[in-house]
Design a protein around this motif. Structure first.
Motif, PDB file in Angstrom:
ATOM      1  N   LYS A  44       0.812  -1.212   0.000  1.00 34.15           N
ATOM      2  CA  LYS A  44       0.000   0.000   0.000  1.00 34.15           C
ATOM      3  C   LYS A  44       0.850   1.269   0.000  1.00 34.15           C
ATOM      4  CE  LYS A  44      -4.408  -0.660  -0.426  1.00 34.15           C
ATOM      5  NZ  LYS A  44      -5.421  -0.517   0.612  1.00 34.15           N
ATOM      6  N   SER A  45       2.156   1.112   0.166  1.00 32.01           N
ATOM      7  CA  SER A  45       3.043   2.272   0.068  1.00 32.01           C
ATOM      8  C   SER A  45       3.419   2.570  -1.382  1.00 32.01           C
ATOM      9  CB  SER A  45       4.318   2.035   0.881  1.00 32.01           C
ATOM     10  OG  SER A  45       5.036   0.923   0.373  1.00 32.01           O
ATOM     11  N   VAL A  46       2.948   1.709  -2.300  1.00 31.09           N
ATOM     12  CA  VAL A  46       3.202   1.885  -3.730  1.00 31.09           C
ATOM     13  C   VAL A  46       1.918   2.356  -4.403  1.00 31.09           C
ATOM     14  CG1 VAL A  46       3.948   0.756  -5.858  1.00 31.09           C
ATOM     15  CG2 VAL A  46       4.925   0.056  -3.658  1.00 31.09           C
ATOM     16  N   CYS A  47       2.041   3.245  -5.366  1.00 33.45           N
ATOM     17  CA  CYS A  47       0.863   3.784  -6.059  1.00 33.45           C
ATOM     18  C   CYS A  47       0.678   3.135  -7.425  1.00 33.45           C
ATOM     19  CB  CYS A  47       1.002   5.293  -6.260  1.00 33.45           C
ATOM     20  SG  CYS A  47       1.028   6.233  -4.732  1.00 33.45           S
ATOM     21  N   VAL A  48      -0.565   2.913  -7.790  1.00 36.18           N
ATOM     22  CA  VAL A  48      -0.882   2.480  -9.149  1.00 36.18           C
ATOM     23  C   VAL A  48      -0.871   3.712 -10.064  1.00 36.18           C
ATOM     24  CG1 VAL A  48      -2.252   0.479  -8.489  1.00 36.18           C
ATOM     25  CG2 VAL A  48      -3.351   2.715  -8.649  1.00 36.18           C
ATOM     26  N   ILE A  65      -3.537  10.104  -6.330  1.00 34.72           N
ATOM     27  CA  ILE A  65      -4.172  11.361  -5.914  1.00 34.72           C
ATOM     28  C   ILE A  65      -4.430  11.360  -4.406  1.00 34.72           C
ATOM     29  CG2 ILE A  65      -6.306  12.715  -6.059  1.00 34.72           C
ATOM     30  CD1 ILE A  65      -4.452  13.224  -8.374  1.00 34.72           C
ATOM     31  N   GLY A  66      -4.956  10.267  -3.886  1.00 37.01           N
ATOM     32  CA  GLY A  66      -5.203  10.176  -2.453  1.00 37.01           C
ATOM     33  C   GLY A  66      -3.917  10.273  -1.652  1.00 37.01           C
ATOM     34  N   SER A  67      -2.874   9.602  -2.104  1.00 33.03           N
ATOM     35  CA  SER A  67      -1.585   9.631  -1.407  1.00 33.03           C
ATOM     36  C   SER A  67      -0.974  11.027  -1.445  1.00 33.03           C
ATOM     37  CB  SER A  67      -0.627   8.628  -2.058  1.00 33.03           C
ATOM     38  OG  SER A  67      -1.133   7.314  -1.977  1.00 33.03           O
ATOM     39  N   PHE A  68      -1.065  11.669  -2.591  1.00 31.78           N
ATOM     40  CA  PHE A  68      -0.511  13.011  -2.743  1.00 31.78           C
ATOM     41  C   PHE A  68      -1.208  13.993  -1.814  1.00 31.78           C
ATOM     42  CE2 PHE A  68      -0.464  17.207  -4.752  1.00 31.78           C
ATOM     43  CZ  PHE A  68       0.897  17.392  -4.958  1.00 31.78           C
ATOM     44  N   GLN A  69      -2.529  13.938  -1.764  1.00 33.61           N
ATOM     45  CA  GLN A  69      -3.284  14.865  -0.916  1.00 33.61           C
ATOM     46  C   GLN A  69      -2.951  14.713   0.554  1.00 33.61           C
ATOM     47  OE1 GLN A  69      -7.640  15.784  -2.326  1.00 33.61           O
ATOM     48  NE2 GLN A  69      -7.216  13.615  -2.609  1.00 33.61           N
ATOM     49  N   ALA A  70      -2.727  13.479   0.975  1.00 33.60           N
ATOM     50  CA  ALA A  70      -2.523  13.210   2.388  1.00 33.60           C
ATOM     51  C   ALA A  70      -1.255  13.838   2.942  1.00 33.60           C
ATOM     52  CB  ALA A  70      -2.496  11.702   2.625  1.00 33.60           C
ATOM     53  N   TYR A  82       7.990  11.257  -3.205  1.00 37.84           N
ATOM     54  CA  TYR A  82       7.938   9.955  -3.873  1.00 37.84           C
ATOM     55  C   TYR A  82       6.721   9.869  -4.784  1.00 37.84           C
ATOM     56  CZ  TYR A  82       6.171   5.192  -4.269  1.00 37.84           C
ATOM     57  OH  TYR A  82       5.606   4.030  -4.737  1.00 37.84           O
ATOM     58  N   VAL A  83       5.549  10.255  -4.276  1.00 43.52           N
ATOM     59  CA  VAL A  83       4.321  10.180  -5.060  1.00 43.52           C
ATOM     60  C   VAL A  83       4.403  11.097  -6.270  1.00 43.52           C
ATOM     61  CG1 VAL A  83       1.833  10.561  -5.055  1.00 43.52           C
ATOM     62  CG2 VAL A  83       2.924   9.535  -3.066  1.00 43.52           C
ATOM     63  N   THR A  84       4.868  12.320  -6.058  1.00 44.57           N
ATOM     64  CA  THR A  84       5.003  13.265  -7.169  1.00 44.57           C
ATOM     65  C   THR A  84       5.960  12.730  -8.227  1.00 44.57           C
ATOM     66  OG1 THR A  84       4.645  15.102  -5.622  1.00 44.57           O
ATOM     67  CG2 THR A  84       5.551  15.645  -7.788  1.00 44.57           C
ATOM     68  N   PRO A 156      -7.996  14.686   2.633  1.00 45.48           N
ATOM     69  CA  PRO A 156      -8.025  14.419   1.187  1.00 45.48           C
ATOM     70  C   PRO A 156      -9.321  14.953   0.575  1.00 45.48           C
ATOM     71  CG  PRO A 156      -8.575  12.428   2.385  1.00 45.48           C
ATOM     72  CD  PRO A 156      -8.207  13.458   3.418  1.00 45.48           C
ATOM     73  N   TYR A 157      -9.358  16.257   0.314  1.00 47.51           N
ATOM     74  CA  TYR A 157     -10.597  16.930  -0.058  1.00 47.51           C
ATOM     75  C   TYR A 157     -11.233  16.344  -1.316  1.00 47.51           C
ATOM     76  CZ  TYR A 157      -9.203  20.329   3.445  1.00 47.51           C
ATOM     77  OH  TYR A 157      -8.849  20.912   4.629  1.00 47.51           O
ATOM     78  N   PHE A 158     -10.428  16.082  -2.321  1.00 50.46           N
ATOM     79  CA  PHE A 158     -10.994  15.525  -3.543  1.00 50.46           C
ATOM     80  C   PHE A 158     -11.572  14.138  -3.288  1.00 50.46           C
ATOM     81  CE2 PHE A 158     -10.474  12.785  -7.284  1.00 50.46           C
ATOM     82  CZ  PHE A 158     -11.328  13.423  -8.162  1.00 50.46           C
TER      83      PHE A 158
END
Length: 293
Positions: A44-48, A65-70, A82-84, A156-158
């Motif tokens: 779960k630390s990896v993004c699709v 998107i969820g990871s980035f917002q958090a 990392y997410v970016t 995570p507003y979005f």
């Protein structure tokens, strides 16, 4: 190159199959749908690459998107970089090919659009495409930077207030399987359900309304279409017949703009081109091109 060309052609011809396969392998924890639980392991630390809710019981990885917002609001979290970086990597290599082939919610809309009904063109609504860039800039990024708690974390507003994928993959399956979650449902669940239903109804008559007008991840990848390694090309065989423009459900005229921000690289224009004028390529580090007709 002939074998590779044939492979890519089959890949395009089986787009729905590819979409379904990717949706399955990124949501592989099927038993969790019956248990009403969420996988929280190391993966779960990896993004699709595509939009796939963290809260989906079957999800093996996280949503970018969820990871980035958090974590975007805090410089203390290296995960934000990392997410970016991961999103930039995906976009730099593929551009919006991800939207066309690797996004579960894009696949969901494609299936809904197959329901027999009168279909409507979205060309008259093209001005609405800028909404997703507004959402990316303000709701995903700036809200995450400035509307934070004392620890620097942001809501995570979005995902919380807009994204219909969350209610489709997470809210509904979890509430069906878990009594405690059903008991806690309130106005937010109702709001998200209304948004999801609106997207479903619109998707029957319009092609991918969420992707065109709302999705911030699509907006991000759209910006990378201009410089991604994977590109479309139109050669001198083009006779300006307009078939590519008419077939494109994303309202792109491939004969005039091969790097259009809205192009999801679905390959439908390649299939209908009467002179085989449209090709694709990956560029290597030396800017040499390997083309696949």
């Amino acid at each position: 190159m002939g074998k590779l060309s044939n492979l890519l052609e089959k890949f395009r011809d089986k787009r729905n199959l590819t979409q379904g396969f990717f949706a399955l392998i990124t949501n592989i924890h099927i038993p969790n749908f019956l248990k009403g639980t969420i996988y929280t392991g190391k993966l779960k630390s990896v993004c699709v690459p595509g939009l796939n809710c963290y809260s989906c019981p079957g999800a093996a990885l996280s949503c970018p998107i969820g990871s980035f917002q958090a974590v975007v609001g805090s410089s203390k979290f290296n995960f934000a970089y990392y997410v970016t970086g991961l999103m930039l990597l995906f976009g730099t290599i593929f551009g919006r090919l991800i939207c066309g082939f690797l996004c579960p919610f894009g696949f969901f809309q494609d299936l809904i659009h197959k329901i027999p009904s009168k279909k409507f063109s979205t060309r008259r609504f093209s001005f609405l495409k800028y909404t997703k860039y507004f959402i990316l800039l303000f709701v995903v990024w700036l809200f995450g930077v400035f509307l934070t708690d004392k620890l620097g974390a942001a809501s995570p507003y979005f995902c919380k207030y807009i994204c219909p994928q969350g209610i489709l993959e997470g809210g509904i399956p979890l509430s069906l399987a878990n009594k405690s979650i059903r008991a806690a449902l309130g106005n937010l669940f109702l709001l998200k359900s209304i948004i999801l239903m609106a997207i479903i109804i619109l998707s029957i008559f319009l092609y991918r309304p969420f992707c065109k007008y709302v999705c911030p991840l699509g907006a991000f990848y759209a910006l990378t279409n201009k410089f991604s390694f994977y590109q479309y090309h139109v050669n001198d065989n083009c006779i300006s017949c307009g078939k590519c423009k008419r077939i494109c459900k994303m309202d792109v005229d491939m004969s005039k703009n091969q790097r259009a921000l809205e192009c999801i690289r679905c390959g439908e224009c390649i299939k209908v081109c009467p002179t085989s004028a449209i090709s694709t390529s990956f560029k290597n580090n030396n800017l040499e091109e390997v083309k696949y007709e």
